[in-house]
Design an enzyme around this catalytic site. Structure first.
Site, PDB file in Angstrom:
ATOM      1  NE  ARG A   1      -4.262  -1.400   0.028  1.00  0.00           N
ATOM      2  CZ  ARG A   1      -4.356  -2.473  -0.773  1.00  0.00           C
ATOM      3  NH1 ARG A   1      -3.373  -2.773  -1.603  1.00  0.00           N
ATOM      4  NH2 ARG A   1      -5.444  -3.221  -0.764  1.00  0.00           N
TER       5      ARG A   1
ATOM      6  CD  GLU B   1      -2.874   3.206  -5.217  1.00  0.00           C
ATOM      7  OE1 GLU B   1      -1.679   2.898  -5.092  1.00  0.00           O
ATOM      8  OE2 GLU B   1      -3.787   2.375  -5.355  1.00  0.00           O
TER       9      GLU B   1
ATOM     10  CG  HIS C   1      -3.053  -1.000  -6.811  1.00  0.00           C
ATOM     11  ND1 HIS C   1      -3.273  -0.287  -5.675  1.00  0.00           N
ATOM     12  CD2 HIS C   1      -3.186  -2.302  -6.448  1.00  0.00           C
ATOM     13  CE1 HIS C   1      -3.550  -1.102  -4.670  1.00  0.00           C
ATOM     14  NE2 HIS C   1      -3.492  -2.338  -5.117  1.00  0.00           N
TER      15      HIS C   1
END
Ligand code: NAI
Length: 343
Positions: free
Chosen positions: A230, A259, A291
Site C-alpha cells: 500500500r 494514487e 497497482h
C-alpha cells in the site's frame, strides 16, 4: 439481487458478469468511484461492490444504510479504505482475503529483476535501435540480502522466489510465524543489512509511513526498495529525498500514497498535478506500475468467484469466513459467535 459495482474496469466486467449470471447476482457497472458524491447511484440496489480506491467512509456508510443497503463486498484483500467501525450493526463487509498471492509476489520479483538489470531502460533503447550498453550495468542478486517486511501469504511466496535466486533472506513481522529458510530480525536490523527491501505488510495506523526519513536514514546506500503493498507505507517525499541523496539506489512502486485520483485511469496528454509522483517517475532508477500486481487471469477469476460467493452467502443468510468483523476488534480472525456473523 442487484449490486452497484463501482470503479468498474473493462478487464474485470466479463469475469463478474459470468460469475454473477451463474449465481443470480446482477451487477450494474459504474465507471465512477464510490464516494460521498456518487453514493446516490447505489440507491435502489441490494448491495455495493468496491475496490481499493473507493471511499467507504462514515458519510458514505450512512448514505448506503439510508438506502437500505446492508452489504459492501470488497473485491480486494486490503480494507483500509473502509471505516469499519461505522459499519457495526448496519452494514456487513466482505473481502477477498486471497486471490492469487502468486500474482503479487511474482510482480514484485518482476519489478526487482527489471530494476536491477535495467530492463526498463533497455526495452526503450532497443525499440529505438539503440544497442548501446552504456549505463545499463546491473548487479547479481545471488548472494545479496533481501529484507521482507510482512511474512503473510504474499511475503512468504516472495521469500521463496528470492531464495530461488540465491538471496539471503531477513524478515520482520509484528506477528512472526515459522522461520522457513529465512531469519526474523528487528526492523532496524533489516533496514541496516538489506540490499533489497520489500514491503508486504498491511497499511494500518502503525505502518503508516513506516518508511520515512528515519527508516531511510538506517538503510544501506544503494538499497533497492520495493512496494507492492500500500502506498502510504512509504512517505513519498522522504523517498524522493532519499533518491536525490543517492541513499536509495532504486525504487519500484506498484502503489503510491496519493494514487486514488490517478491510478487505473489514462492521463496521457494531461498535465498531472502531483509533483512528487511526476518527479519520481522522471527518475531513471524508479519504476512505477499502477497497482497492477494483482492483475492476472487467475487472480481475476478467483476475485470474481469469491466476491460472488460472499454475496450469495450474505443474501442466503449463511455465515461466511470472509466477513470482516468489527464488533470484537479482531477484524480477521473473529469466531463470529452470533450465528457466524458479526452482528
Ligand atoms: P497477509 O495478511 O497474509 O500478510 C500480512 C503480514 O503482515 C502478516 O504476516 C502480518 O502479521 C504482517 N503485519 C501486520 N502488521 C504488521 C506490522 N505493523 N509490521 C510488520 N508486519 C505486519 O496479507 P497478504 O495477502 O500477504 O497481503 C499483504 C498486503 O499486500 C496487503 O495488506 C495489501 O495491502 C497488499 N496487496 C497488494 C496488491 C496489489 O495489487 N498491489 C494485491 C493484494 C494485496
Amino acid at each position: 439481487m442487484k449490486i452497484a459495482f463501482f470503479d468498474a474496469k473493462d478487464y474485470e466486467i466479463p469475469w463478474f458478469t459470468r460469475e454473477g449470471d451463474k449465481n443470480g447476482i446482477e451487477f450494474k457497472f459504474f465507471e465512477t468511484k464510490l464516494c460521498e458524491d456518487t453514493a446516490e447511484l447505489a440507491r435502489g440496489f441490494d448491495g455495493v461492490c468496491v475496490f481499493v480506491n473507493d471511499e467507504v467512509n462514515a458519510a458514505v456508510i450512512e448514505k448506503l444504510y439510508g438506502f437500505g443497503i446492508r452489504v459492501v463486498a470488497l473485491r480486494c484483500a486490503g480494507y483500509n479504505n473502509v471505516a469499519l467501525e461505522h459499519c457495526f450493526g448496519k452494514i456487513h463487509v466482505f473481502r477477498v482475503p486471497a486471490y492469487s498471492p502468486y500474482a503479487v509476489a511474482e510482480h514484485t520479483a518482476a519489478l526487482l529483476l527489471a530494476s536491477v538489470r535495467r530492463i526498463h531502460k533497455a526495452y526503450n533503447r532497443t525499440k529505438d535501435f539503440n544497442f548501446s550498453l552504456n549505463g545499463l550495468m546491473g548487479f547479481d542478486l545471488h548472494g545479496k540480502t533481501v529484507g521482507v517486511v510482512g511474512t503473510g501469504k504474499i511475503g512468504r511466496i516472495f521469500i521463496e522466489i528470492c531464495k530461488g535466486l540465491g538471496m539471503r533472506v531477513l524478515a520482520y513481522d509484528k506477528f512472526p510465524g515459522k522461520e522457513e529458510g529465512f531469519r526474523y530480525v528487528g526492523l532496524g536490523e533489516l533496514l541496516e543489512q538489506s540490499d533489497v527491501i520489500s514491503l508486504h505488510c498491511p497499511l494500518t495506523e502503525e505502518t503508516y509511513h513506516l518508511i520515512g526519513e528515519e527508516a531511510i536514514g538506517q538503510m544501506k546506500k544503494g538499497v533497492v526498495l520495493l512496494n507492492t503493498s500500500r502506498g502510504a507505507l512509504i512517505d513519498a517525499e522522504a523517498l524522493l529525498d532519499g533518491i536525490k541523496r543517492r541513499v536509495i539506489g532504486a525504487a519500484c512502486l506498484d502503489v503510491y500514497e496519493e494514487e486514488s485520483d490517478l491510478f487505473f485511469r489514462d492521463f496521457s496528454g494531461h498535465i498531472v498535478d502531483d509533483d512528487v509522483l511526476a518527479r519520481l517517475i522522471s527518475m531513471p532508477n524508479v519504476i512505477v506500475t499502477s497497482h497492477q500486481a494483482f492483475l492476472t487471469e487467475e487472480a481475476l477469476s478467483n476475485i470474481a468467484e469469491t466476491t460472488v460467493q460472499n454475496l450469495v452467502a450474505f443474501f442466503s443468510d449463511k455465515p461466511c469466513e470472509n466477513e470482516l468483523c468489527y464488533r470484537c476488534g479482531r477484524i480477521e480472525d473473529c469466531k463470529k459467535q452470533r450465528s457466524g456473523k458479526c452482528f
